[in-house]
Design a protein around this motif. Sequence first.
Motif, PDB file in Angstrom:
ATOM      1  N   LYS A 225      -1.584   3.001  10.869  1.00  0.00           N
ATOM      2  CA  LYS A 225      -2.997   2.823  10.532  1.00  0.00           C
ATOM      3  C   LYS A 225      -3.886   2.709  11.773  1.00  0.00           C
ATOM      4  N   GLU A 226      -3.449   1.936  12.758  1.00  0.00           N
ATOM      5  CA  GLU A 226      -4.285   1.692  13.937  1.00  0.00           C
ATOM      6  C   GLU A 226      -4.648   2.978  14.660  1.00  0.00           C
ATOM      7  N   ASP A 227      -3.723   3.950  14.662  1.00  0.00           N
ATOM      8  CA  ASP A 227      -3.951   5.197  15.383  1.00  0.00           C
ATOM      9  C   ASP A 227      -4.274   6.357  14.454  1.00  0.00           C
ATOM     10  N   ASN A 228      -4.237   6.108  13.140  1.00  0.00           N
ATOM     11  CA  ASN A 228      -4.491   7.157  12.148  1.00  0.00           C
ATOM     12  C   ASN A 228      -3.549   8.350  12.358  1.00  0.00           C
ATOM     13  N   LEU A 229      -2.261   8.040  12.521  1.00  0.00           N
ATOM     14  CA  LEU A 229      -1.244   9.061  12.736  1.00  0.00           C
ATOM     15  C   LEU A 229      -0.115   8.893  11.715  1.00  0.00           C
ATOM     16  N   TYR A 230       0.564  10.001  11.426  1.00  0.00           N
ATOM     17  CA  TYR A 230       1.654  10.006  10.454  1.00  0.00           C
ATOM     18  C   TYR A 230       2.958  10.423  11.136  1.00  0.00           C
ATOM     19  N   LEU A 231       4.083   9.782  10.758  1.00  0.00           N
ATOM     20  CA  LEU A 231       5.394  10.242  11.202  1.00  0.00           C
ATOM     21  C   LEU A 231       5.746  11.496  10.414  1.00  0.00           C
ATOM     22  N   ILE A 232       6.329  12.481  11.073  1.00  0.00           N
ATOM     23  CA  ILE A 232       6.545  13.776  10.428  1.00  0.00           C
ATOM     24  C   ILE A 232       7.656  13.708   9.382  1.00  0.00           C
ATOM     25  N   PRO A 233       7.485  14.427   8.262  1.00  0.00           N
ATOM     26  CA  PRO A 233       8.557  14.553   7.280  1.00  0.00           C
ATOM     27  C   PRO A 233       9.521  15.677   7.627  1.00  0.00           C
ATOM     28  N   THR A 234       9.099  16.588   8.510  1.00  0.00           N
ATOM     29  CA  THR A 234       9.900  17.737   8.919  1.00  0.00           C
ATOM     30  C   THR A 234       9.240  18.373  10.131  1.00  0.00           C
ATOM     31  N   ALA A 235      10.046  19.061  10.961  1.00  0.00           N
ATOM     32  CA  ALA A 235       9.499  19.734  12.144  1.00  0.00           C
ATOM     33  C   ALA A 235       8.589  20.898  11.781  1.00  0.00           C
ATOM     34  N   GLU A 236       8.668  21.354  10.537  1.00  0.00           N
ATOM     35  CA  GLU A 236       7.760  22.417  10.076  1.00  0.00           C
ATOM     36  C   GLU A 236       6.310  22.072  10.377  1.00  0.00           C
ATOM     37  N   VAL A 237       5.945  20.795  10.213  1.00  0.00           N
ATOM     38  CA  VAL A 237       4.534  20.405  10.315  1.00  0.00           C
ATOM     39  C   VAL A 237       4.001  20.583  11.735  1.00  0.00           C
ATOM     40  N   PRO A 238       4.594  19.944  12.762  1.00  0.00           N
ATOM     41  CA  PRO A 238       4.047  20.149  14.104  1.00  0.00           C
ATOM     42  C   PRO A 238       4.239  21.566  14.626  1.00  0.00           C
ATOM     43  N   ILE A 239       5.363  22.213  14.301  1.00  0.00           N
ATOM     44  CA  ILE A 239       5.599  23.554  14.837  1.00  0.00           C
ATOM     45  C   ILE A 239       4.605  24.553  14.256  1.00  0.00           C
ATOM     46  N   THR A 240       4.387  24.522  12.949  1.00  0.00           N
ATOM     47  CA  THR A 240       3.433  25.451  12.344  1.00  0.00           C
ATOM     48  C   THR A 240       2.028  25.175  12.853  1.00  0.00           C
ATOM     49  N   ASN A 241       1.705  23.899  13.101  1.00  0.00           N
ATOM     50  CA  ASN A 241       0.373  23.548  13.581  1.00  0.00           C
ATOM     51  C   ASN A 241       0.119  23.946  15.026  1.00  0.00           C
ATOM     52  N   LEU A 242       1.145  24.385  15.733  1.00  0.00           N
ATOM     53  CA  LEU A 242       0.905  24.966  17.056  1.00  0.00           C
ATOM     54  C   LEU A 242      -0.073  26.136  16.960  1.00  0.00           C
ATOM     55  N   TYR A 243      -0.119  26.761  15.787  1.00  0.00           N
ATOM     56  CA  TYR A 243      -0.899  27.990  15.616  1.00  0.00           C
ATOM     57  C   TYR A 243      -2.167  27.747  14.794  1.00  0.00           C
ATOM     58  N   ARG A 244      -2.557  26.479  14.632  1.00  0.00           N
ATOM     59  CA  ARG A 244      -3.804  26.185  13.922  1.00  0.00           C
ATOM     60  C   ARG A 244      -4.996  26.695  14.729  1.00  0.00           C
ATOM     61  N   ASP A 245      -5.930  27.356  14.030  1.00  0.00           N
ATOM     62  CA  ASP A 245      -7.136  27.917  14.659  1.00  0.00           C
ATOM     63  C   ASP A 245      -6.794  28.947  15.741  1.00  0.00           C
ATOM     64  N   VAL A 246      -5.745  29.698  15.514  1.00  0.00           N
ATOM     65  CA  VAL A 246      -5.304  30.712  16.470  1.00  0.00           C
ATOM     66  C   VAL A 246      -5.406  32.102  15.839  1.00  0.00           C
ATOM     67  N   ILE A 247      -5.884  33.061  16.621  1.00  0.00           N
ATOM     68  CA  ILE A 247      -5.846  34.464  16.226  1.00  0.00           C
ATOM     69  C   ILE A 247      -4.805  35.147  17.108  1.00  0.00           C
ATOM     70  N   LEU A 248      -3.683  35.528  16.517  1.00  0.00           N
ATOM     71  CA  LEU A 248      -2.609  36.176  17.261  1.00  0.00           C
ATOM     72  C   LEU A 248      -2.879  37.670  17.387  1.00  0.00           C
ATOM     73  N   ALA A 249      -2.412  38.236  18.470  1.00  0.00           N
ATOM     74  CA  ALA A 249      -2.421  39.693  18.597  1.00  0.00           C
ATOM     75  C   ALA A 249      -1.240  40.257  17.819  1.00  0.00           C
ATOM     76  N   GLU A 250      -1.374  41.490  17.370  1.00  0.00           N
ATOM     77  CA  GLU A 250      -0.283  42.106  16.621  1.00  0.00           C
ATOM     78  C   GLU A 250       0.995  42.132  17.448  1.00  0.00           C
ATOM     79  N   SER A 251       0.837  42.244  18.764  1.00  0.00           N
ATOM     80  CA  SER A 251       2.003  42.291  19.657  1.00  0.00           C
ATOM     81  C   SER A 251       2.713  40.942  19.753  1.00  0.00           C
TER      82      SER A 251
END
Length: 424
Positions: A225-251
Amino acid sequence: MLQLSFIRDNRDLTLAGLRKRNFANAETAVDQVLNLDQQRRETQKELDNVLARANAKAKEIGALMKNGQKEAAETAKAETADLKVVSKGLEDDLKALEKQVQEVLVTLPNLPHSSVPEGRSAEDNEVVLENGAIPTLPEGAQPHWELIKKLDIIDFELGVKITGAGFPVYKGKGARLQRALINFFLDNALEAGYFEIQPPIVINEESGFGTGQLPDKEGQMYYAKEDNLYLIPTAEVPITNLYRDVILAESDLPVKNVGYTPCFRREAGSWGAHVRGLNRLHQFDKVEIVQIRKPEESYAALEEMSRYVQGLLQKLELPYRVLRLCGGDMGFTSALTYDMEVWSAAQQRWLEVSSVSNFETYQANRLKLRYKAEGRTQLLHTLNGSALALPRIVASILENNQQPDGSIRIPAVLVPYCGFDKIG
């Protein structure tokens, strides 16, 4: 999150998908979002008209002042001020409507793929295939919670002392078996072309929203609560969020990442014999694979990921089956999920050890994850899978490989990683 444009153009298809998922009040929710969207578009049109009139007045004022028509210019200025008040009110209305649209959209689950079977619960899931012989155990074989006590390799009571129930302490060969499995899973993923990531194990709200844990599953996550952070339920969450607000090139495509993390789940409301021992924990280790694909490639990628996970189970010599989950048993964000279950010989039942899912554009829409090709951008498809979750793998290895002398045979593929070929 479902795309508003899709719902607008495919109301009946959207309703059919939500009904397949047994989503309550599907028609009410869909019509609500469409009505709000209609109001939003009408308000936007009205605002555009007012802003156009204000711009025209501004030009008119300049011309009047240039021609010395000050009185007419002052009248035009007053009209412009009135238009600004009107436009401010319309902008506020527009923001409120956009917020209401989003609030309804986030309550709608992903639409199921056409191959997803009808059904309400796990009993309605479709068995796709079974592989491997069910082992015959020696007389006196025991479930894993008795074995680990006898072999002194995992201590639940120490975990309770330090933290609480569901946080076991791995010791000696139990700890080495954990480490062996993690390294085995990571090495196999690297050989299969995945790129290793070691992400944070706590996330912010934006990351939880991006992959669909928030606002749907906050009750299942541990929260600081103090930091408004959550412990991850799976690595899917942080790994997929590496690409949040990202436009990838087709390459840049396809993206194939793998990561090992501890995972944390409150598992609120879980009790009974099915959660004994390692069957369900609050903290556990897992290796996760994540792919980001072009829409036209994602279902071939899902089948490839399923075969990859099956390959791990075959190497571990574990009998398994693959299930295609029905509409009522799928996760909130998934369009199609395969569950892999291994046979627990001592418990005489199947244990889920992996879910491999295609989320299509559902997560990508929340993440604003897109790619650019031929001058235009479009949403990508995201996929993930457990490869693998350790607790039930360990349970099955211990139970299925019991020997007449009471020892546990280690699968041959793990011996180089463990440094021993048996426990006990």
